[in-house]
Design a protein around this motif. Structure first.
Motif, short mmCIF file in Angstrom:
data_model
loop_
_atom_site.label_atom_id
_atom_site.label_comp_id
_atom_site.label_asym_id
_atom_site.label_seq_id
_atom_site.Cartn_x
_atom_site.Cartn_y
_atom_site.Cartn_z
N LEU A 78 0.83 -1.20 0.00
CA LEU A 78 0.00 0.00 0.00
C LEU A 78 0.87 1.26 0.00
O LEU A 78 0.61 2.21 -0.76
N ALA A 79 1.90 1.26 0.85
CA ALA A 79 2.79 2.42 0.90
C ALA A 79 3.49 2.63 -0.44
O ALA A 79 3.61 3.76 -0.93
N ALA A 80 3.94 1.55 -1.07
CA ALA A 80 4.62 1.66 -2.37
C ALA A 80 3.67 2.21 -3.43
O ALA A 80 4.04 3.04 -4.25
N ALA A 81 2.41 1.75 -3.40
CA ALA A 81 1.43 2.18 -4.40
C ALA A 81 1.05 3.64 -4.24
O ALA A 81 0.59 4.27 -5.21
N THR A 82 1.23 4.18 -3.04
CA THR A 82 0.89 5.58 -2.80
C THR A 82 2.12 6.48 -2.72
O THR A 82 2.06 7.59 -2.22
N VAL A 89 9.61 0.34 2.52
CA VAL A 89 10.78 -0.46 2.89
C VAL A 89 10.67 -0.90 4.34
O VAL A 89 10.95 -2.07 4.67
N GLY A 90 10.27 0.00 5.23
CA GLY A 90 10.12 -0.35 6.63
C GLY A 90 9.12 -1.48 6.84
O GLY A 90 9.37 -2.42 7.61
N HIS A 91 7.98 -1.41 6.14
CA HIS A 91 6.96 -2.46 6.27
C HIS A 91 7.47 -3.79 5.71
O HIS A 91 7.25 -4.85 6.32
N PHE A 92 8.13 -3.75 4.56
CA PHE A 92 8.63 -4.99 3.96
C PHE A 92 9.68 -5.65 4.86
O PHE A 92 9.65 -6.88 5.06
N ALA A 115 10.69 -4.95 -1.23
CA ALA A 115 11.73 -4.07 -0.68
C ALA A 115 12.69 -3.63 -1.78
O ALA A 115 13.08 -2.46 -1.85
N ALA A 116 13.08 -4.56 -2.65
CA ALA A 116 14.03 -4.24 -3.71
C ALA A 116 13.48 -3.15 -4.63
O ALA A 116 14.19 -2.21 -5.00
N LEU A 117 12.21 -3.26 -5.01
CA LEU A 117 11.62 -2.28 -5.93
C LEU A 117 11.50 -0.91 -5.27
O LEU A 117 11.72 0.12 -5.93
N SER A 118 11.16 -0.86 -3.99
CA SER A 118 11.10 0.43 -3.31
C SER A 118 12.49 1.00 -3.10
O SER A 118 12.71 2.22 -3.24
N LEU A 119 13.45 0.16 -2.78
CA LEU A 119 14.83 0.63 -2.57
C LEU A 119 15.42 1.23 -3.84
O LEU A 119 16.13 2.24 -3.78
#
Length: 308
Positions: A78-82, A89-92, A115-119
């Protein structure tokens, strides 16, 4: 309401049958954490952020519970989508801390990939590659085509240099004709890469890949994916297809009503008798509806009107 997810419902989501998965989830009792995370995945795939945010509020309290790893992973998505990649990253990573034993599953809980995609979006390349490679190792160990294809796509996204095309093609080959959502996503990634590379052959292949993804995204109402496809088609100088909802909006109330009757099996004569019209009038209205929907016969009405 939502039902407790079964392996069959989870498989619907993995197969890319998002509408079917939501229909099953909507028929049961109070949702479990696992059911809510599946619903979250479906809502995000459709771009239904408000509904996903509502699910996120309930899942926030579940992170410390028995299904905390699932809840944390869903909150990461959800965080990544928004656009909140730091939070994502913290949630993952929290999901990874909470996952134990069989729960650390690259299919059901791909926290390393998330995590990799957000990082990578945060510019933290080394960390992104470490998590992507770790996800690939776990996926290969499990011998899941779905998990391994997703891992290869993640590695291609976080920085594989000249190997990106090969990785995406390998991922696509692994999926074959299954897992339609992941397949369409990989097709779109590959089409974007081919568009950047240029060349007539690559452009032609990119258009073919995008048209296939376009049809799937329209059927399942996956607006984020469809948006990506549409932008790439326009960049290639191609006209995006009319969405079913756009085509339906062009119908008059009567055309829509008669088309629904025809699409659910009524003959022209039955429709005429029911609505107090002549058969020729029914035929005329339906022919106008066919033109607006871009179809040739009543056999195509169920799909065009979202009756199936």
């Amino acid at each position: 309401m939502l039902v407790t997810p079964t392996s069959a419902v989870s498989e619907l989501v993995r197969a890319g049958r998002i509408a079917d998965a939501l229909a099953v989830l909507a028929t049961g009792p109070e949702p479990s954490v696992a059911a809510s995370t599946l619903a979250m995945e479906c809502r995000l795939a459709r771009g239904e952020i408000d509904l996903a945010l509502g699910l996120g509020e309930a899942l926030a309290d579940a992170v410390e519970g028995a299904d905390g790893a699932r809840a944390a992973h869903a909150l990461g998505e959800l965080a990544a989508a928004t656009g909140r990649d730091d939070d994502a990253v913290g949630h993952f990573l929290r999901a990874g801390e909470l996952a134990t034993g069989d729960e650390d599953d690259p299919v059901e809980l791909p926290w390393r990939a998330g995590a990799a995609l957000s990082l990578i979006r945060l510019g933290r390349h080394d960390e992104a590659q470490q998590h992507a490679q770790a996800h690939r190792v776990l996926a290969a160990r499990q011998r899941s085509a779905y998990a391994l294809a997703g891992a290869l796509r993640t590695i291609a996204a976080v920085g594989a240099g000249g190997r990106r095309e090969d990785l995406l093609r390998e991922a696509r080959t692994l999926l074959g004709d299954g897992h339609a959502r992941l397949a369409a996503t990989i097709d779109t990634d590959l089409a974007g890469l081919l568009a950047l590379m240029g060349g007539a052959v690559g452009r032609q292949e990119a258009v073919v890949l995008l048209r296939s993804a376009e049809v799937y995204a329209d059927i399942e109402d996956l607006w984020p994916l469809h948006g990506r496809v549409r932008r790439l088609l326009e960049r290639l100088g191609e006209q995006p297809a009319t969405l079913r909802c756009e085509a339906i909006a062009r119908l008059t109330d009567l055309e829509h009503h008669l088309s629904r009757l025809a699409g659910t099996g009524s003959s022209n004569r039955q429709i005429a008798e029911q609505e107090g019209l002549t058969v020729k009038a029914v035929e005329w209205h339906l022919s106008r509806a066919y033109r607006k929907l871009g179809i040739r016969s009543r056999r195509e009405l169920p799909r065009s009107l979202k009756l199936v």
